[in-house]
Design a protein around this motif. Structure first.
Motif, PDB file in Angstrom:
ATOM      1  N   ASP A 180      82.783  82.363  36.169  1.00  0.00           N
ATOM      2  CA  ASP A 180      84.297  81.897  36.539  1.00  0.00           C
ATOM      3  C   ASP A 180      83.510  80.672  37.578  1.00  0.00           C
ATOM      4  O   ASP A 180      82.167  80.443  37.748  1.00  0.00           O
ATOM      5  CB  ASP A 180      85.173  83.073  37.554  1.00  0.00           C
ATOM      6  CG  ASP A 180      83.858  83.909  38.778  1.00  0.00           C
ATOM      7  OD1 ASP A 180      82.439  82.912  39.347  1.00  0.00           O
ATOM      8  OD2 ASP A 180      84.669  83.993  39.198  1.00  0.00           O
ATOM      9  N   ALA A 184      80.176  83.858  38.994  1.00  0.00           N
ATOM     10  CA  ALA A 184      80.480  85.305  38.714  1.00  0.00           C
ATOM     11  C   ALA A 184      81.190  85.499  36.544  1.00  0.00           C
ATOM     12  O   ALA A 184      81.408  84.551  36.522  1.00  0.00           O
ATOM     13  CB  ALA A 184      81.427  85.934  39.560  1.00  0.00           C
ATOM     14  N   VAL A 185      80.235  86.598  36.759  1.00  0.00           N
ATOM     15  CA  VAL A 185      81.217  86.934  34.904  1.00  0.00           C
ATOM     16  C   VAL A 185      81.735  87.461  35.366  1.00  0.00           C
ATOM     17  O   VAL A 185      81.211  88.312  35.532  1.00  0.00           O
ATOM     18  CB  VAL A 185      78.931  87.836  34.323  1.00  0.00           C
ATOM     19  CG1 VAL A 185      80.066  88.049  32.835  1.00  0.00           C
ATOM     20  CG2 VAL A 185      78.507  86.613  33.933  1.00  0.00           C
ATOM     21  N   ARG A 186      83.384  87.774  34.914  1.00  0.00           N
ATOM     22  CA  ARG A 186      83.972  88.011  34.614  1.00  0.00           C
ATOM     23  C   ARG A 186      83.951  89.187  33.535  1.00  0.00           C
ATOM     24  O   ARG A 186      83.665  90.387  33.878  1.00  0.00           O
ATOM     25  CB  ARG A 186      85.586  87.665  34.545  1.00  0.00           C
ATOM     26  CG  ARG A 186      85.751  86.345  35.746  1.00  0.00           C
ATOM     27  CD  ARG A 186      85.768  87.000  36.752  1.00  0.00           C
ATOM     28  NE  ARG A 186      85.934  88.332  37.253  1.00  0.00           N
ATOM     29  CZ  ARG A 186      85.168  87.644  38.755  1.00  0.00           C
ATOM     30  NH1 ARG A 186      84.852  86.750  39.533  1.00  0.00           N
ATOM     31  NH2 ARG A 186      85.521  89.476  39.351  1.00  0.00           N
ATOM     32  N   VAL A 187      83.584  88.698  31.642  1.00  0.00           N
ATOM     33  CA  VAL A 187      83.777  90.003  31.117  1.00  0.00           C
ATOM     34  C   VAL A 187      82.247  89.071  30.467  1.00  0.00           C
ATOM     35  O   VAL A 187      82.364  87.539  29.875  1.00  0.00           O
ATOM     36  CB  VAL A 187      84.631  89.631  29.914  1.00  0.00           C
ATOM     37  CG1 VAL A 187      84.932  91.152  28.522  1.00  0.00           C
ATOM     38  CG2 VAL A 187      85.863  90.126  31.049  1.00  0.00           C
ATOM     39  N   TRP A 193      78.512  92.729  30.418  1.00  0.00           N
ATOM     40  CA  TRP A 193      78.744  93.046  31.730  1.00  0.00           C
ATOM     41  C   TRP A 193      80.259  92.832  32.209  1.00  0.00           C
ATOM     42  O   TRP A 193      80.875  92.189  31.314  1.00  0.00           O
ATOM     43  CB  TRP A 193      78.066  91.888  32.300  1.00  0.00           C
ATOM     44  CG  TRP A 193      76.715  92.094  32.129  1.00  0.00           C
ATOM     45  CD1 TRP A 193      75.665  92.982  31.638  1.00  0.00           C
ATOM     46  CD2 TRP A 193      75.527  91.817  32.643  1.00  0.00           C
ATOM     47  NE1 TRP A 193      74.467  92.938  32.157  1.00  0.00           N
ATOM     48  CE2 TRP A 193      74.140  91.578  32.552  1.00  0.00           C
ATOM     49  CE3 TRP A 193      75.435  89.444  33.150  1.00  0.00           C
ATOM     50  CZ2 TRP A 193      73.028  90.769  32.696  1.00  0.00           C
ATOM     51  CZ3 TRP A 193      74.512  89.663  33.636  1.00  0.00           C
ATOM     52  CH2 TRP A 193      73.519  89.616  33.244  1.00  0.00           C
ATOM     53  N   ARG A 194      80.589  92.914  33.254  1.00  0.00           N
ATOM     54  CA  ARG A 194      81.599  92.998  34.019  1.00  0.00           C
ATOM     55  C   ARG A 194      82.054  93.253  35.005  1.00  0.00           C
ATOM     56  O   ARG A 194      81.306  93.764  35.987  1.00  0.00           O
ATOM     57  CB  ARG A 194      82.594  93.983  33.027  1.00  0.00           C
ATOM     58  CG  ARG A 194      84.011  93.567  33.407  1.00  0.00           C
ATOM     59  CD  ARG A 194      84.541  95.133  33.553  1.00  0.00           C
ATOM     60  NE  ARG A 194      85.308  95.204  32.114  1.00  0.00           N
ATOM     61  CZ  ARG A 194      86.410  94.114  31.098  1.00  0.00           C
ATOM     62  NH1 ARG A 194      86.887  93.612  31.641  1.00  0.00           N
ATOM     63  NH2 ARG A 194      86.457  94.181  29.646  1.00  0.00           N
ATOM     64  N   ASP A 195      82.536  91.934  35.875  1.00  0.00           N
ATOM     65  CA  ASP A 195      82.653  91.216  37.700  1.00  0.00           C
ATOM     66  C   ASP A 195      80.506  91.794  38.432  1.00  0.00           C
ATOM     67  O   ASP A 195      80.445  92.406  38.789  1.00  0.00           O
ATOM     68  CB  ASP A 195      83.178  92.520  37.989  1.00  0.00           C
ATOM     69  CG  ASP A 195      84.629  91.714  37.408  1.00  0.00           C
ATOM     70  OD1 ASP A 195      85.300  90.923  37.783  1.00  0.00           O
ATOM     71  OD2 ASP A 195      85.734  93.303  37.771  1.00  0.00           O
ATOM     72  N   VAL A 196      80.386  90.604  37.241  1.00  0.00           N
ATOM     73  CA  VAL A 196      79.356  90.757  37.776  1.00  0.00           C
ATOM     74  C   VAL A 196      78.367  89.803  39.043  1.00  0.00           C
ATOM     75  O   VAL A 196      78.524  88.294  38.197  1.00  0.00           O
ATOM     76  CB  VAL A 196      77.277  91.017  37.280  1.00  0.00           C
ATOM     77  CG1 VAL A 196      75.917  90.668  38.177  1.00  0.00           C
ATOM     78  CG2 VAL A 196      78.222  92.103  36.164  1.00  0.00           C
ATOM     79  N   ALA A 197      78.284  89.410  39.921  1.00  0.00           N
ATOM     80  CA  ALA A 197      77.991  88.379  40.894  1.00  0.00           C
ATOM     81  C   ALA A 197      76.758  87.727  41.273  1.00  0.00           C
ATOM     82  O   ALA A 197      75.900  87.548  41.672  1.00  0.00           O
ATOM     83  CB  ALA A 197      78.253  88.451  42.419  1.00  0.00           C
ATOM     84  N   TYR A 264      87.119  79.687  31.377  1.00  0.00           N
ATOM     85  CA  TYR A 264      86.970  80.709  30.305  1.00  0.00           C
ATOM     86  C   TYR A 264      87.367  80.556  29.402  1.00  0.00           C
ATOM     87  O   TYR A 264      87.135  80.653  28.113  1.00  0.00           O
ATOM     88  CB  TYR A 264      87.999  81.375  30.973  1.00  0.00           C
ATOM     89  CG  TYR A 264      88.276  82.088  32.148  1.00  0.00           C
ATOM     90  CD1 TYR A 264      87.027  82.223  32.810  1.00  0.00           C
ATOM     91  CD2 TYR A 264      89.013  83.201  32.628  1.00  0.00           C
ATOM     92  CE1 TYR A 264      86.548  83.415  33.895  1.00  0.00           C
ATOM     93  CE2 TYR A 264      89.003  83.842  33.604  1.00  0.00           C
ATOM     94  CZ  TYR A 264      87.367  83.527  34.100  1.00  0.00           C
ATOM     95  OH  TYR A 264      87.551  84.337  35.726  1.00  0.00           O
TER      96      TYR A 264
END
Ligand SMILES: [Zn+2]
Length: 428
Positions: A180, A184-187, A193-197, A264
């Motif tokens: 985003d 941050a990685v959403r997926v 990984w999911r929701d990693v800043a 995305y």
């Protein structure tokens, strides 16, 4: 690394004088009047990048800026050690003119691509000359430990370039996933990984550096590299398909990187292509990723995930094995490569029908498999594309090998300079 890092002139950085909109590689941004000087500095820098050696008079004539303004802008860029004068002069009627070239040697751009099994770090100077190129195996695991390893490599590179008297212009990190605007990685299905800043964590680990830290989707960075270097440089409608454990598209349309509303765009790997196909890492069935990624090909030919290899292993030895078996005409291998090619041709036809690109580039590990993939892919594309002659689309293999994302990450830092984010004068 096989690609040359001499910059080419990029038309998109060549702005018209007096425009109030700065066209950047990432879209259009409003500029207020205080940005006019920054814009003009970037215009001069962009002109010299494409036309050096050149004189102040050449710059004035080409940009429409008056000579006094050009002299002031060139003076500032020399002060920031982005340009320098050469001893050469150009013989003309009247006084000889001193020639100007890019300097940028006191600066370094650091680009890094991170995959499930490997990270690749590249550092280049402002003229694009390669300073460092490191490949490191990644052991997988929790995002915090992977990002600690990434930060350790960045710190090591920073120390190296500082020791050579250079200032870091910025760090851009590419990874396979939905990233985003806050970095941050959403997926990221293939990283798990999911929701990693990611950007916040990296900035913190790096001790809040003065330079920008940017996190971007790796396919987006790879297509920026293709647009900047190699045989498709300057193509305005270009798509890059990643050939790694998963498959995603980096899209340039009308000269602009297409990121979509939240950043995305390009997840073509999760377009369904075969309702009866294998289950995908995203939890659905028959996605392009599950049918045609290099990871899927290797699984079909006997590599099961987490079975014969640890997550930290590189795909390259398995790809070598597939190539060896293809050369001996092993029927199961040839059939699997034909199927992957057919699915890639299907994907290219979707792109052709929606975007009408001039070139679709197969990247990463697809490059070495291309002799077996392309015939089936081209036949499928021709069969499925609506426009005559596939709308002019050429389906090709990348000339940048597996390093396009890291090259694009470093190029992304240089792009930010070309579009007006100039560094302060180099301090060291
Ligand atoms: Zn999927």
């Amino acid at each position: 690394m096989t690609i040359g890092y001499r910059m080419r002139h990029d038309e998109s950085t060549n702005r018209e004088v007096g425009r109030t909109v700065i066209a950047t590689q990432l879209g259009q941004q409003p500029a207020d009047l205080t940005d006019v000087r920054a814009t003009n500095l970037a215009v001069v820098l962009g002109y010299v990048r494409g036309h050096a050696p050149c004189s102040r008079a050449d710059i004035a004539a080409a940009t429409g800026l008056n000579k006094a303004t050009v002299s002031s802008l060139v003076g500032e860029l020399i002060g920031r050690r982005l340009l320098r004068e050469t001893g050469q002069t150009e013989r003309r009627i009247g006084r000889p003119a001193t020639m100007i070239v890019l300097d940028g040697s006191p600066y370094a751009a650091i680009g890094l691509s991170l995959g499930p099994d490997e990270l690749h770090l590249l550092a280049v100077d402002l003229s694009g000359q390669q300073l460092l190129s490191w490949h490191r195996a990644v052991r997988g695991g929790a995002p915090s430990s992977v990002l600690a390893a990434v930060a350790a490599q960045v710190k090591r590179a920073q120390t190296r370039v500082h020791d050579e008297g250079r200032t870091v212009l910025g760090v851009t990190v590419g990874l396979p996933g939905l990233v985003d605007a806050a970095g941050a990685v959403r997926v990221a299905a293939n990283l798990g990984w999911r929701d990693v800043a990611v950007r916040d964590m990296l900035r913190r680990t790096l001790g809040d550096p003065a330079y920008p830290v940017v996190v971007e989707n790796d396919a987006n960075l790879a297509v920026l590299a293709e647009r900047r270097y190699g045989p498709y440089a300057g193509v305005q409608n270009l798509v890059y398909l990643t050939g790694g454990p998963g498959i995603a598209a980096g899209i340039i349309a009308g000269g602009q990187l297409i990121r979509g509303g939240l950043g995305y765009a390009g997840e073509i790997g999760h377009v369904p292509v075969d309702p009866a196909g294998p289950e995908c890492a995203c939890g659905r069935r028959g996605c392009l990723d599950a049918c045609a990624s290099v990871g899927a090909l290797l699984r079909r030919l006997g590599r099961s995930p987490g079975d014969d290899r640890s997550p930290g292993d590189d795909l390259a030895p398995d790809v070598d094995d597939v190539i060896r078996r293809a050369r001996t005409q092993e029927p199961a291998v040839l059939a699997a490569l034909r199927d992957v090619g057919r699915h890639l041709g299907h994907a290219a036809s979707l792109l052709a029908n929606i975007l009408n690109p001039e070139v679709v580039i197969l990247g990463g590990h697809y490059v070495r498999l291309a002799p077996w993939l392309l015939p089936a892919a081209q036949a499928e594309l021709a069969d499925r594309a609506l426009a005559p002659d596939t709308g002019g689309l050429r389906l090709v293999a990348s000339a940048l090998g597996t390093d396009a994302a890291a090259a694009g990450a470093a190029a992304h830092v240089l792009d930010s300079v070309d579009t007006g984010q100039l560094p302060l004068a180099a301090s060291s």
